[in-house]
Scaffold this active site. Sequence first.
Site, short mmCIF file in Angstrom:
data_model
loop_
_atom_site.label_atom_id
_atom_site.label_comp_id
_atom_site.label_asym_id
_atom_site.label_seq_id
_atom_site.Cartn_x
_atom_site.Cartn_y
_atom_site.Cartn_z
N GLY A 245 46.38 53.75 45.72
CA GLY A 245 45.18 53.64 44.89
C GLY A 245 45.40 52.83 43.62
CD GLU B 114 31.91 30.64 49.52
OE1 GLU B 114 32.00 31.87 49.72
OE2 GLU B 114 31.26 29.88 50.26
CG HIS C 192 18.96 27.51 53.58
ND1 HIS C 192 18.42 26.28 53.91
CD2 HIS C 192 20.30 27.36 53.70
CE1 HIS C 192 19.38 25.45 54.22
NE2 HIS C 192 20.53 26.06 54.10
CG HIS C 193 22.21 28.32 50.66
ND1 HIS C 193 22.22 29.47 51.40
CD2 HIS C 193 23.09 27.47 51.28
CE1 HIS C 193 23.04 29.32 52.43
NE2 HIS C 193 23.57 28.13 52.38
CG ASP D 91 48.04 50.84 47.50
OD1 ASP D 91 48.14 50.68 46.26
OD2 ASP D 91 47.87 51.95 48.01
CG ASN E 140 50.66 52.42 43.37
OD1 ASN E 140 49.62 52.06 43.91
ND2 ASN E 140 51.07 51.94 42.21
CG ASP F 146 23.24 24.13 54.69
OD1 ASP F 146 23.69 24.72 53.71
OD2 ASP F 146 22.07 24.23 55.06
CD GLU G 227 41.04 50.28 36.72
OE1 GLU G 227 41.00 50.66 35.54
OE2 GLU G 227 40.67 49.16 37.08
N GLY H 58 42.64 39.28 34.06
CA GLY H 58 42.96 40.54 34.72
C GLY H 58 42.03 40.94 35.85
#
Lengths: 563, 563
Positions: free
Chosen positions: B474, B51, B114-115, B444, B472, B28, B478, B413
Amino acid sequence: MSEITLGRYLFERLHQLEVDTIFGLPGDFNLSLLDKVYEVPKMRWAGNANELNAAYAADGYSRIKGLACLVTTFGVGELSALNGVGGAYAEHVGLLHVVGVPSIASQAKQLLLHHTLGNGDFTVFHRMSNNISQTTAFISDITTAPQEIDRCIREAYIYQRPVYIGLPANLVDLKVPANLLSQSIDLSLKPNEPEAQEEVIELIQKLISSSSNPIILVDACASRHNCKFEVEQLVNKTQFPIFTTPMGKSTFNESHPRFGGVYVGSLSQPEVKQFVENSDLVISIGALLSDFNTGSFSYSYKTKNIVEFHSDYTKIKQATFPGIQMKEVLQELLKVVKVPNKYIPTPIPIIKQLDINKFEPNSPLTQEYLWTKVSSWFEEGDIIVTETGTSAFGIIQSKFPNNTIGISQVLWGSIGFTVGATVGAAMAAQEMNPNKRVILFVGDGSLQLTVQEISTLCKWECNNTWLYVLNNDGYTIERLIHGMNATYNDIQPWKNLGILPLFNAKEYEAIRTSTVGELNRLFDDVSFKIPNKIRMIEVMLPTMDAPPNLIAQAKFSSEANEN
Amino acid sequence: MSEITLGRYLFERLHQLEVDTIFGLPGDFNLSLLDKVYEVPKMRWAGNANELNAAYAADGYSRIKGLACLVTTFGVGELSALNGVGGAYAEHVGLLHVVGVPSIASQAKQLLLHHTLGNGDFTVFHRMSNNISQTTAFISDITTAPQEIDRCIREAYIYQRPVYIGLPANLVDLKVPANLLSQSIDLSLKPNEPEAQEEVIELIQKLISSSSNPIILVDACASRHNCKFEVEQLVNKTQFPIFTTPMGKSTFNESHPRFGGVYVGSLSQPEVKQFVENSDLVISIGALLSDFNTGSFSYSYKTKNIVEFHSDYTKIKQATFPGIQMKEVLQELLKVVKVPNKYIPTPIPIIKQLDINKFEPNSPLTQEYLWTKVSSWFEEGDIIVTETGTSAFGIIQSKFPNNTIGISQVLWGSIGFTVGATVGAAMAAQEMNPNKRVILFVGDGSLQLTVQEISTLCKWECNNTWLYVLNNDGYTIERLIHGMNATYNDIQPWKNLGILPLFNAKEYEAIRTSTVGELNRLFDDVSFKIPNKIRMIEVMLPTMDAPPNLIAQAKFSSEANEN
């Protein structure tokens, strides 16, 4: 076990406070920390779909359990969560934001690691979070780390605000004495200054004694700072009528004979407005007076006799008493409060209800019908989550059964919040009572921002959730403020009923309701009430249909933007 | 038209720089501003799904067109975008972040809107963004507003960094002189100091004269700061072999006879490593030396003769020349550079390619096969977007045709970035040439963070996009760093092929490939190359399969976390 890792220490401390689900995403600076979640019995790692959603989920969990923990990784992860953390700050939600940061050695060498700005500055994200945190810690010394963790947990809990902890990847495996855990974290509030408190109580008693139609107005901070019981006692003892704000809805039992309705300044029901504003003493408890919570600041009390109880001060008429915290002063007041002998409990205002029987089964659904009808479908103990937009405004006209918990981000108002918050609330409910229902009302526009978090509901088989998607073809709240027909308020239409199967929900139901008859049949169906699957109900509503209080609020907001 | 609104002024200025798609979401405090997007001919409002995705999209657009604009709303909207803005800061991407903020009157009254955080502080979010911005402006005066906008656009463009503008809701409709638009914004770099520049050129020429096997190493900032042409000229003029870093890939034509490959320190192909490190003069252009870009800082040049060209300084051996910007000094160098008479262009290293013909049609697909085979399917002019994870590492072994643009967020990254960036790149491509292909490779796991942005591709019918989802199961990157079998590296499996129909894609194709034969048939199919629909190709790959350079990098990262 005489020593435990620092990472485990953190999670054991949280477990002591019944924080048993940890929200967030893995990232290479927090992986070793996450191992420790699995070492604490009964604790689980939620594994959210993205960090903003994880922050929203943690917020929802904390609103049920009083505290939550969010784990992200340095830079990319933590910045993604900031809007969610900001919301917890604005709305008084206790949240520990633990960020896995590069090892002390990497920091000392100012290595240009991935997830940095490439300038060797390892403190920049900490500085950013500092703006929306009650306190922060950037741990660098294993010897003081347990105390720092305790301090952070304490402040997040006591002040009901986010707290930031930066935890270097190499420290989480170092050992600390296990016996530190045997003394629990002191979560008590510091006592109020007795002399000031005495004065406050006397002044309040005087105002009460000379009033003939006082009212109590309860707002969100009464829930957040754990004063629901004191508020209830005060009503029972005084028989004063009690009203809530929109944010305070569900803080008080709406079936109580002294519950008078929701006060939103000029946007209130006329009977409520008149009653509240003609009172000669307003006892306000836990107010958070934002525009959407007050009908754009349109309170117009006739009286100047106003008492405000807050988490960190008390105000009586124009006098402020810093440090007089509401919980203790309310408890003390309850011991001595005397209602004037002449006081006759005023009958609470009677609000004309919409006659829902006049609607034909084949009439298209409207907001007005939905928000009235749904009251009869709610059950005691439900958690009801309403998104900023038509839902947060519409729910004000619904009646909550006793022990309902309402979740709505009225002040911060970040669209998409509720999808994440529903995940957090549903996981909290699973821990407390698997039959506890969590009911979401979200618009089709807001849903798009955070839709993937429904996948987390599917992963954890949160079969205690009902997701009502109010499909009104775009951002209706924005249309009402500005740009009624502007294409920037349109959204790409989705096949919403395909969402649960796409995310591989195990037990689920996905249905569309467009008419009064369809909704009635659903609510009459006893099997539909049973928490044995994830349900999505797409409720088709006219694009320009909105609750009247939202239409009025949007006009206020539009004027404020243009002035 | 002698006067135009300030809002329109902003967008006309952007249009002058060929920024014709504006990214973001309505809120708004920015609605009235968004009206002005529609007043500028050929300009469009992307209307992203959230966003953060919008920030990623703006980043992708800017990497193609040199500048982009993101519009968010106060508090909730702007904070959601910060991770994307931080990425643009780290990776030198020109980005104007325009935030619609409450009206001047609301700010002056410190209304608890608000916000906001509910504390009357309207500067807090501006302060937060300041940490990741080249410069900022919080507009409060209509008379200086156009100059402030010009200054912000200029700095975003020149420095290729994000710039923050807070624009109060009530100012966007106020008028400014239209003739301010007739003079274009000065985007020229300030000239280098001539004496220092002369010295730099002499020193470089001396080093060149005494070298016998110099090499050029080109990195991302050469693209970002618009020096691709100068680099190409330098190679043509000197015939020195040229290498790129991972981030610099696509900065130089890989079909050029003097292109030697990608140098990543110890993670390079052995032939490349040996060639680069045995050189007796390294001419580095636009380096951004992060861990993932350098094989965890494993450069080991034998020579001390290193020349570094940067956007804001030049370095020769140990001497720094502040303010000697690479574009001008390269142009000056090109006028005078002399290659020693004795210099014989060294043959570039020959890298052994994987023999893809040895794979049987029914063999399961592997990362190694995919990244080799796909080279033959790429076409001149393609935009190739690779996500952090197996894609960004795998793509290094692929060969790009001429005029390819590679997008990969090697330094920052942030997982999920590429889905947004693909939207921005595809919309930029639509503006330039509707046949320009945009090809995404995303895992994925990463896909789940930002999946809804595919809806924006559907809305704009970006039928020039190919979305390769490497399934693959997951977060493989990591797993390789820590927690190989940890459940925190698992994800909820999705029915990915259902995504395009769920988002109501108009013309689309969604297919799965699991074997060498299936992938070959796809690449052999000429109709598959035509940009006439949105395509998703789910590529099934073994969970623990990863490009060898990623496996090595993950080991480095894991060690850095533990030390």
